[in-house]
Write a protein that holds these residues in place. Sequence first.
Motif, mmCIF file in Angstrom:
data_model
loop_
_atom_site.group_PDB
_atom_site.id
_atom_site.type_symbol
_atom_site.label_atom_id
_atom_site.label_comp_id
_atom_site.label_asym_id
_atom_site.label_seq_id
_atom_site.Cartn_x
_atom_site.Cartn_y
_atom_site.Cartn_z
ATOM 1 N N LEU A 45 76.636 115.466 115.255
ATOM 2 C CA LEU A 45 76.320 115.250 113.845
ATOM 3 C C LEU A 45 75.912 116.551 113.169
ATOM 4 O O LEU A 45 76.278 116.816 112.018
ATOM 5 C CB LEU A 45 75.212 114.206 113.692
ATOM 6 N N GLU A 46 75.167 117.390 113.869
ATOM 7 C CA GLU A 46 74.725 118.671 113.317
ATOM 8 C C GLU A 46 75.922 119.549 112.962
ATOM 9 O O GLU A 46 75.900 120.285 111.969
ATOM 10 C CB GLU A 46 73.820 119.392 114.317
ATOM 11 N N LEU A 47 76.976 119.474 113.766
ATOM 12 C CA LEU A 47 78.172 120.272 113.506
ATOM 13 C C LEU A 47 78.991 119.708 112.355
ATOM 14 O O LEU A 47 79.497 120.463 111.516
ATOM 15 C CB LEU A 47 79.026 120.373 114.776
ATOM 16 N N PHE A 48 79.123 118.390 112.316
ATOM 17 C CA PHE A 48 79.823 117.755 111.193
ATOM 18 C C PHE A 48 79.198 118.203 109.869
ATOM 19 O O PHE A 48 79.910 118.539 108.907
ATOM 20 C CB PHE A 48 79.741 116.234 111.306
ATOM 21 N N GLU A 49 77.873 118.177 109.809
ATOM 22 C CA GLU A 49 77.183 118.536 108.570
ATOM 23 C C GLU A 49 77.488 119.969 108.154
ATOM 24 O O GLU A 49 77.700 120.255 106.964
ATOM 25 C CB GLU A 49 75.676 118.336 108.748
ATOM 26 N N ALA A 50 77.551 120.878 109.117
ATOM 27 C CA ALA A 50 77.825 122.280 108.797
ATOM 28 C C ALA A 50 79.264 122.481 108.338
ATOM 29 O O ALA A 50 79.532 123.254 107.408
ATOM 30 C CB ALA A 50 77.523 123.156 110.014
ATOM 31 N N PHE A 51 80.207 121.781 108.964
ATOM 32 C CA PHE A 51 81.611 121.867 108.533
ATOM 33 C C PHE A 51 81.758 121.336 107.105
ATOM 34 O O PHE A 51 82.450 121.937 106.273
ATOM 35 C CB PHE A 51 82.508 121.062 109.475
ATOM 36 N N ALA A 56 82.559 122.128 101.232
ATOM 37 C CA ALA A 56 82.023 121.869 99.891
ATOM 38 C C ALA A 56 81.789 123.174 99.137
ATOM 39 O O ALA A 56 82.069 123.261 97.929
ATOM 40 C CB ALA A 56 80.724 121.072 99.990
ATOM 41 N N GLU A 57 81.291 124.188 99.821
ATOM 42 C CA GLU A 57 81.057 125.481 99.175
ATOM 43 C C GLU A 57 82.352 126.081 98.647
ATOM 44 O O GLU A 57 82.417 126.542 97.504
ATOM 45 C CB GLU A 57 80.418 126.459 100.172
ATOM 46 N N SER A 60 83.887 124.079 95.774
ATOM 47 C CA SER A 60 83.128 124.213 94.523
ATOM 48 C C SER A 60 83.483 125.499 93.781
ATOM 49 O O SER A 60 83.232 125.629 92.588
ATOM 50 C CB SER A 60 81.624 124.186 94.812
ATOM 51 N N LYS A 61 84.091 126.431 94.514
ATOM 52 C CA LYS A 61 84.492 127.703 93.909
ATOM 53 C C LYS A 61 85.995 127.762 93.642
ATOM 54 O O LYS A 61 86.554 128.830 93.436
ATOM 55 C CB LYS A 61 84.071 128.858 94.819
ATOM 56 N N GLY A 62 86.645 126.602 93.687
ATOM 57 C CA GLY A 62 88.063 126.558 93.344
ATOM 58 C C GLY A 62 88.992 126.313 94.501
ATOM 59 O O GLY A 62 90.209 126.192 94.316
ATOM 60 N N GLY A 63 88.456 126.257 95.729
ATOM 61 C CA GLY A 63 89.296 125.950 96.873
ATOM 62 C C GLY A 63 89.944 127.174 97.475
ATOM 63 O O GLY A 63 89.425 128.293 97.381
ATOM 64 N N LEU A 64 91.119 126.980 98.046
ATOM 65 C CA LEU A 64 91.803 128.004 98.818
ATOM 66 C C LEU A 64 93.278 128.029 98.421
ATOM 67 O O LEU A 64 93.933 126.984 98.378
ATOM 68 C CB LEU A 64 91.655 127.654 100.305
ATOM 69 N N LEU A 65 93.776 129.195 98.084
ATOM 70 C CA LEU A 65 95.171 129.351 97.638
ATOM 71 C C LEU A 65 95.488 128.436 96.454
ATOM 72 O O LEU A 65 96.590 127.905 96.321
ATOM 73 C CB LEU A 65 96.155 129.055 98.789
ATOM 74 N N GLY A 66 94.479 128.224 95.615
ATOM 75 C CA GLY A 66 94.666 127.379 94.446
ATOM 76 C C GLY A 66 94.660 125.891 94.754
ATOM 77 O O GLY A 66 94.999 125.081 93.889
ATOM 78 N N LYS A 67 94.271 125.526 95.972
ATOM 79 C CA LYS A 67 94.254 124.120 96.377
ATOM 80 C C LYS A 67 92.877 123.754 96.922
ATOM 81 O O LYS A 67 92.129 124.619 97.379
ATOM 82 C CB LYS A 67 95.307 123.854 97.466
ATOM 83 N N LYS A 68 92.561 122.471 96.890
ATOM 84 C CA LYS A 68 91.324 121.993 97.478
ATOM 85 C C LYS A 68 91.531 121.761 98.981
ATOM 86 O O LYS A 68 92.606 121.358 99.418
ATOM 87 C CB LYS A 68 90.856 120.691 96.808
ATOM 88 N N ALA A 301 75.053 127.443 112.020
ATOM 89 C CA ALA A 301 75.837 128.626 111.666
ATOM 90 C C ALA A 301 77.171 128.745 112.411
ATOM 91 O O ALA A 301 78.170 129.148 111.802
ATOM 92 C CB ALA A 301 75.008 129.890 111.856
ATOM 93 N N PRO A 302 77.261 128.411 113.719
ATOM 94 C CA PRO A 302 78.569 128.565 114.384
ATOM 95 C C PRO A 302 79.702 127.747 113.752
ATOM 96 O O PRO A 302 80.791 128.296 113.525
ATOM 97 C CB PRO A 302 78.277 128.134 115.830
ATOM 98 N N PRO A 303 79.505 126.452 113.426
ATOM 99 C CA PRO A 303 80.604 125.745 112.748
ATOM 100 C C PRO A 303 80.866 126.270 111.346
ATOM 101 O O PRO A 303 82.012 126.281 110.881
ATOM 102 C CB PRO A 303 80.145 124.283 112.731
ATOM 103 N N TYR A 304 79.804 126.707 110.665
ATOM 104 C CA TYR A 304 79.993 127.304 109.336
ATOM 105 C C TYR A 304 80.868 128.547 109.442
ATOM 106 O O TYR A 304 81.832 128.722 108.674
ATOM 107 C CB TYR A 304 78.636 127.661 108.728
ATOM 108 N N ASP A 305 80.577 129.412 110.420
ATOM 109 C CA ASP A 305 81.399 130.610 110.628
ATOM 110 C C ASP A 305 82.822 130.243 111.044
ATOM 111 O O ASP A 305 83.789 130.898 110.644
ATOM 112 C CB ASP A 305 80.771 131.508 111.694
ATOM 113 N N THR A 306 82.957 129.200 111.852
ATOM 114 C CA THR A 306 84.284 128.733 112.259
ATOM 115 C C THR A 306 85.135 128.403 111.041
ATOM 116 O O THR A 306 86.286 128.838 110.919
ATOM 117 C CB THR A 306 84.159 127.484 113.156
ATOM 118 N N ALA A 307 84.545 127.628 110.149
ATOM 119 C CA ALA A 307 85.269 127.215 108.944
ATOM 120 C C ALA A 307 85.565 128.410 108.043
ATOM 121 O O ALA A 307 86.708 128.586 107.572
ATOM 122 C CB ALA A 307 84.457 126.167 108.183
#
Length: 373
Positions: A45-51, A56-57, A60-68, A301-307
């Motif tokens: 669950l801790e990893l799901f939350e970080a992913f 979401a971050e 919220s800034k427009g996504g990636l390659l113009g896509k969500k 932080a590890p799943p956040y960095d993964t993403a």
Amino acid sequence: MNKAIVILVCLFPFFNAGFATAAAADEIKIAVVLAKTGEAAGNNLELFEAFRFAVAEVNSKGGLLGKKIKLREYDNHSTPIQSKLAAQQAVKDGVVAVMGSSWSSHSLAMAPYLQKMKVPMISPDSTNPDVTLAGDYIFRICFVDSVQGKVLARFARNDLQAATVVIMQNITSDYSLGLTKIFAQNFTAGGGKVLAVLNYKSGQTDFTDLLKVAQELNPDVLFIPGHSESGYVVRQAQYLGIKAKMLGGDGWPFCHFYANGGQDIEEGYYTTSWNKDLDTAKTRDFVARYSKVSEATDFSAPPYDTAMLLFDAIHRAGSVDRGAIRDAIAATKDFDGVTGKISFDTHGDPIKQVIVMKITKGRPAIFKIITPD
């Protein structure tokens, strides 16, 4: 029925398909395969939350390659076979990459299939060396057990001044078996003696009989390379009056470890790849942002960095082509992550520092930071 209405009714499925295709074209589908049910669910669950936080971050800034980014979550039910089935379903669903799994036995089941299908996979914390040996589409963010096991063995000999050790390993866990092997090899090479290796299985909660054997042997260190069940071990060991210092790997610091007994440890040590008390600008900034939505743990932080590394690779590739994404991941140099700079070797593994944590009366704190040779 009016003829025009009949035509519209007949065409409705095709309109729907068109809308679905258009919607899909506006999304980048990325999978995360972890446990929502079973033994690993509480930990994962801790990893799901970080992913979710990372996605979401970026969205919220427009996504990636113009896509969500569309995060597709798959439950591996805490088993290797269900991990492989989840990976198969993710590929059928058209994801461009897979993040996960967490437990090494789960990642080991997924990796060969994803390699065969040429779908990039990045694990946040599967440390068994064999995970990335599946092929050139498989990566990890964390250190490897060949590094962690060596660090733990040296720490036991040099810092804890241990001459003898008893190891308690989970024989149904590839992580536990692998870390035991590497630790034992390095501990004996350094002049120490392994008095016994005591075996248990996943789901076990009563370790009294094994611990009585350990107590008779009177080791300097009790090494427990497990996950949350290690909390039961240390609590019961202390109840029996075992004086050995408690030592574990990066599978320890899940919240369930503390709930199961880790909170009662008088003195213990474990390794981790990141901790919220690291004195770096990246860590302070991440903790400040993440703490607004959830508690920052060693596994945030590890799943956040993964993403974030995956998103950066997709951006550099300028494409959602799986091969192009793989090439961009492999070419990563000094990605500035929360857990530190990340570059990959030829096996898809990073060279990462190892943090040794000390638990005193149930409270963990950074004890030592080791840079592998």
